[in-house]
Scaffold this active site. Structure first.
Site, mmCIF file in Angstrom:
data_model
loop_
_atom_site.group_PDB
_atom_site.id
_atom_site.type_symbol
_atom_site.label_atom_id
_atom_site.label_comp_id
_atom_site.label_asym_id
_atom_site.label_seq_id
_atom_site.Cartn_x
_atom_site.Cartn_y
_atom_site.Cartn_z
ATOM 1 C CE LYS A 1 1.049 3.432 4.129
ATOM 2 N NZ LYS A 1 1.518 2.919 2.896
ATOM 3 C CG ASN B 1 -2.093 0.942 1.064
ATOM 4 O OD1 ASN B 1 -2.281 1.537 0.003
ATOM 5 N ND2 ASN B 1 -2.870 1.107 2.122
ATOM 6 C CD GLU C 1 -1.413 5.650 3.808
ATOM 7 O OE1 GLU C 1 -2.066 6.685 3.556
ATOM 8 O OE2 GLU C 1 -0.163 5.640 3.919
#
Ligand code: DC
Length: 684
Positions: free
Chosen positions: A434, A94, A357
Site C-alpha cells: 500500500k 482501499n 485500513e
C-alpha cells in the site's frame, strides 16, 4: 516483494546502515490530484509507486489526464479544471487519499459541468465513513447517491451542466472523524471560485492537523493561497486557479520513516546508526514529529535536511504517555516500541485508528497480546505493557500495511531478553505494498541476525533429481534466499576454462574459487547468473559444465575455498540450499534436511525431455550412463561425498510432480515450525 502467505522473521539482534525511503503516500496522491486538475503539465519526481498511488493514477487516466512515465519521473498533463470524460466508474481500492478528494472534486465538477461518476473500493473501503463529506457537499447543490450503506462508499456523484453551486454561505464540515474530509474540500473547491471566495468552517476539534498543513502547503505550490484562521476557518480566494508548478519533488514518507526511527532506537546499539534518507528536519509532513516521541522513549536522533540518523539511547526504552492526535499513523509505531520499554506506554487521542485500513486499536491489541504484551484498549486509547515472556506468534496484519510494518519490529525480541529468542510470523506480508512495497527487503537489509538463528532448509541429492527446481519453489513460497551450490562449482570450472587453469591444478582452482565474482539475479525466465560481469546462465547449465564441476568439486582445496561463500548465503529471513553436501558439511545444523532421490531411469528420462525442450538431441542410454558415472564420482570422493545426512528426510520423487514434492517439503517444514500451534485451531 514477498507475495507469499506468510513471512517468518528470525530473531534479529541489531541494525545499522542506510535506507532510502519511498515517497510519501499523502504527498504523492495530493500532488497527483492537483496535477490532474491543474492547467498544464507537471513533472513529478520521486512519486511513490504503491497500491494507493496506482488507483489514483488509474482514476486520473480514466478521467482523461495525460500520464507519461519518463524513467523515474511522471509527466501529468492536467484537465485545467474542465471535465473531459463525463461518465466513469472509478475503483479506488482501499485508498482514503483517493476516495475522499476524488469524491469532492468530481461532485463539484459534475454539478457544474454535468457528469456521472461512480466511486467504489475494496470491501474495507465500503466500511470507512464518508458521511461527513457527503453532508458538507450536498448543501452546495451536489447530487451524491450512496449505492450501499448510507454514509459509506460506494457513491455516485452526478449533475447536469450549468448548475450553480450555493457557495455564499460558509461550508461546514466535521473535523473530528477524519481530516481527509476537510482536505477533500480544500482540494476540490478552488475549482468553483469563479464568482466568489469560498469559506470552509470546521465543526468539532480538527484532528490530524499536520495532514491539513500538507494539503495547504501543496495547494500553495499549485497556485492556491488558502487563508487560515486558526484551525476553524479556511478561505479560498475568488478566482483561485490551479497552476502547475512545472516540476515537483515528493519527499519520502515520514510515516514510513517511523519504522526505521524505531529500528534505530531499538537495535542500533554499539555501532553505526540507522540512517534514513529522503526525509528530514525540513519535512512538511506532520509525522516527522514522531521523532520527538521516539526521543522521549529514548532514541538518540540527529537530523538535517533530507536525513535522519538514529541510535539507541536509553535502554530499555522509556514507557511514555502521549496524546497522538497529531501523529495518528506514526503513533502505531510507538505501540510497537512499547514492547521494548521498561514500563507501560499509553497512547491517547487515537479514535481515528478505528476507521483506518482496519480497526487499528482492536487489531494492535489482539496482535501485541499474542506476543505476550499486556494491553488495555479503550475507544480512543491503547496502553501497552511489554511482555514478561515473549511467545512466538503468527501475527495477522488485517490488510493493513502499518500493522505489518509495526509488528515486524517484534522480531528484535532477543534485545529485550526474550529467552528463547522468538521468530515472528507476519501473515499476508504483501499488504505493505500500500505504501512501501520493499519494506521487508529494506528492514532485512539493515538488520543483523545471529546465523544460528537463521533457518536453513537443505535439499541434497544426485544429479537431475530435480533439487534445483524444488529448492527454488520452496524458497519462493517462504520468501527465503536460495543457494544453488552446484553453480559455484560449475562457475569455478568455467572460470578455469577461461583462464586456462587445468582441471587437476588444485591450488590454481582453489585460488580461482576464492575470488569467484559470481552474481545471481532474477529475470522473467527464472534465475540468471553472471560470472565476472558476463551472463553465464545458459553456459553453466550445459552438461559439459556439470561434468567439469563434478571433477573440480572432488578437490578438497576447492571445496574449502567455496565454503565461506556458501555460508554467506545464510541471511535473514532464511535460506534454501541445494547441492550434495548442504546438510552434511555446509549447514550441518539446518533444522530441515531433505535428501531427494529418483531412479536413474527416471532422471535420465527427465534430462532427455529437458534437452528436447531446448532443441538439443540426446540419447537416453548415454544420458543415464553419464548420470550414473557422475553419481559414482560424487559419492565416492574423499571429501563431502554425496550421501544423505543422518537426520535427512528422504523424498523419492520418481512418481511425484514438482508441486507434490514442494507440498511435502512445506509440510515437513510446517511441522518444524513454532507457529503451528499459533495458527492451527485448537482441538476441542
Ligand atoms: O547440482 P549440479 O548438477 O549443479 O552440480 C554440479 C556438480 O557440482 C556435481 O556433479 C557435484 C558438484 N557439487 C558438489 O560437489 N557439491 C555441491 N554442494 C553441489 C555440487
Amino acid at each position: 516483494m514477498f507475495d507469499i502467505p506468510f513471512l517468518d522473521l528470525p530473531p534479529l539482534r541489531g541494525a545499522s546502515g542506510t535506507v532510502r525511503l519511498p515517497g510519501s503516500k499523502s504527498i504523492s496522491n495530493r500532488v497527483l490530484l492537483l496535477a490532474g486538475l491543474a492547467e498544464g503539465t507537471t513533472v513529478v519526481h520521486d512519486l511513490l509507486d504503491s497500491d494507493d498511488t496506482r488507483v489514483m493514477l488509474d482514476a486520473l487516466r480514466a478521467l482523461g489526464c495525460g500520464l507519461e512515465r519518463e524513467g523515474p519521473t511522471l509527466r501529468v498533463t492536467g484537465l485545467g479544471g474542465r471535465l473531459q470524460v463525463h461518465d466513469a466508474k472509478l475503483f479506488l481500492g482501499n485508498a482514503g487519499t483517493a476516495m475522499r478528494p476524488l469524491t469532492a472534486a468530481l461532485a463539484v465538477l459534475a454539478a457544474t459541468q454535468g457528469g456521472r461518476f461512480e466511486l467504489s473500493g475494496v470491501p474495507r473501503m465500503h466500511e470507512r465513513p464518508i458521511r461527513d463529506l457527503v453532508a458538507a457537499l450536498r448543501p452546495l447543490g451536489c447530487t451524491i447517491d450512496e449505492l450501499g450503506e448510507p454514509g459509506y462508499p460506494p457513491l455516485r456523484v452526478s449533475g447536469a451542466p450549468g448548475s450553480r453551486l450555493a457557495t455564499a454561505q460558509p461550508i461546514r464540515v466535521r473535523g473530528d472523524v477524519s481530516s481527509q474530509f476537510l482536505t477533500a474540500l480544500l482540494l476540490a473547491l478552488p475549482l468553483v471560485t469563479d464568482e466568489r471566495a469560498i469559506v470552509i468552517e470546521v465543526d468539532g476539534e480538527l484532528i490530524s492537523k499536520p495532514y491539513v498543513e500538507i494539503t495547504i502547503n501543496l495547494l500553495g505550490r499549485f497556485g492556491i493561497d488558502v487563508r487560515r484562521d486558526g484551525w476553524q476557518r479556511f478561505t479560498l480566494p475568488r478566482h483561485s486557479r490551479y497552476r502547475s508548478p512545472g516540476a515537483i519533488h515528493v519527499e519520502a514518507d515520514a510515516s514510513s520513516a517511523s519504522y526505521f526511527v524505531a529500528l534505530g532506537a531499538i537495535a542500533a546499539h554499539g555501532g553505526a546508526p540507522v540512517r534514513i534518507e529522503g526525509v528530514g528536519s525540513d519535512s512538511i509532513q506532520g509525522d516527522i514529529r514522531f521523532v520527538d516521541a521516539a526521543r522521549a522513549m529514548g532514541a538518540q536522533v540527529d537530523s538535517g535536511p533530507g536525513w535522519i540518523e538514529v541510535r539507541r539511547g536509553r535502554w530499555p526504552l522509556q514507557g511514555i504517555a502521549i496524546d497522538a492526535l497529531e501523529i495518528p499513523d506514526a503513533a502505531m509505531t510507538l505501540a510497537a516500541m512499547a514492547l521494548y520499554a521498561g514500563g507501560p506506554t499509553r497512547i491517547t487521542g487515537i479514535a481515528s485508528w478505528r476507521v483506518k485500513e482496519t480497526d487499528r486499536i482492536a487489531a494492535m491489541s489482539t496482535e501485541l497480546r499474542k506476543l505476550g504484551a499486556a494491553v488495555v484498549e479503550g475507544p480512543d486509547f491503547i496502553e501497552v505493557a511489554p511482555p514478561q515472556r515473549w511467545t512466538p506468534a503468527a501475527l495477522h496484519t488485517y490488510d493493513d500495511h502499518r500493522m505489518a510494518m509495526c509488528l515486524s519490529l517484534a522480531a528484535f525480541n532477543p534485545l529485550a531478553g526474550a529467552a528463547p529468542p522468538c521468530p515472528v510470523r507476519i501473515l499476508d506480508p504483501k499488504c505493505v505494498a500500500k505504501t512501501f512495497p520493499d519494506y521487508f527487503e529494506a528492514l532485512l537489509g539493515l538488520a543483523a541476525a545471529d546465523p544460528a538463528d537463521i533457518p536453513v532448509i537443505t535439499i541434497d541429492g544426485p544429479t537431475a533429481s530435480g533439487k534445483g527446481t524444488l529448492a527454488a519453489a520452496v524458497a519462493e513460497r517462504l520468501g527465503y534466499h536460495l543457494l544453488d551450490s552446484g553453480a559455484l562449482y560449475r562457475a569455478t570450472g568455467l572460470a578455469a576454462q577461461w583462464d586456462g587453469v587445468a582441471p587437476d591444478d588444485e591450488a590454481g582452482l582453489a585460488r580461482l574459487a576464492g575470488v569467484l565474482d559470481l552474481r545471481f539475479g532474477h529475470g522473467p525466465e527464472g534465475s540468471r547468473t553472471w560470472l565476472r560481469g558476463r551472463e553465464v546462465s545458459t553456459e553453466l547449465r550445459l552438461e559439459s559444465a556439470g561434468q567439469l564441476a563434478s571433477r573440480v568439486s572432488a578437490l578438497p582445496a576447492v571445496r574449502a575455498a567455496l565454503t565461506g561463500l556458501q555460508l554467506a548465503f545464510r541471511r535473514a529471513p532464511g535460506l534454501v540450499a541445494d547441492g550434495r553436501d548442504m546438510g552434511t558439511a555446509i549447514f550441518p545444523t539446518a533444522p530441515l534436511k531433505v535428501y531427494l532421490t529418483a531412479s536413474a531411469a527416471e532422471r535420465a528420462e527427465r534430462r532427455h525431455k529437458q534437452f528436447i525442450s531446448k532443441g538439443i538431441s540426446s540419447n537416453i542410454a548415454d544420458l543415464r550412463a553419464d548420470l550414473e558415472a557422475r553419481d559414482a564420482r560424487d559419492s565416492s570422493r574423499s571429501v563431502s561425498p554425496l550421501r544423505p545426512a543422518e537426520d535427512a528426510l528422504l523424498l523419492d520423487n520418481s512418481q511425484l510432480s514438482i508441486d507434490e514434492s514442494v507440498a511435502w517439503v512445506l509440510a515437513w517444514w510446517a511441522r518444524r515450525s513454532p507457529f503451528v500451534r499459533a495458527v492451527a485451531p485448537t482441538a476441542a
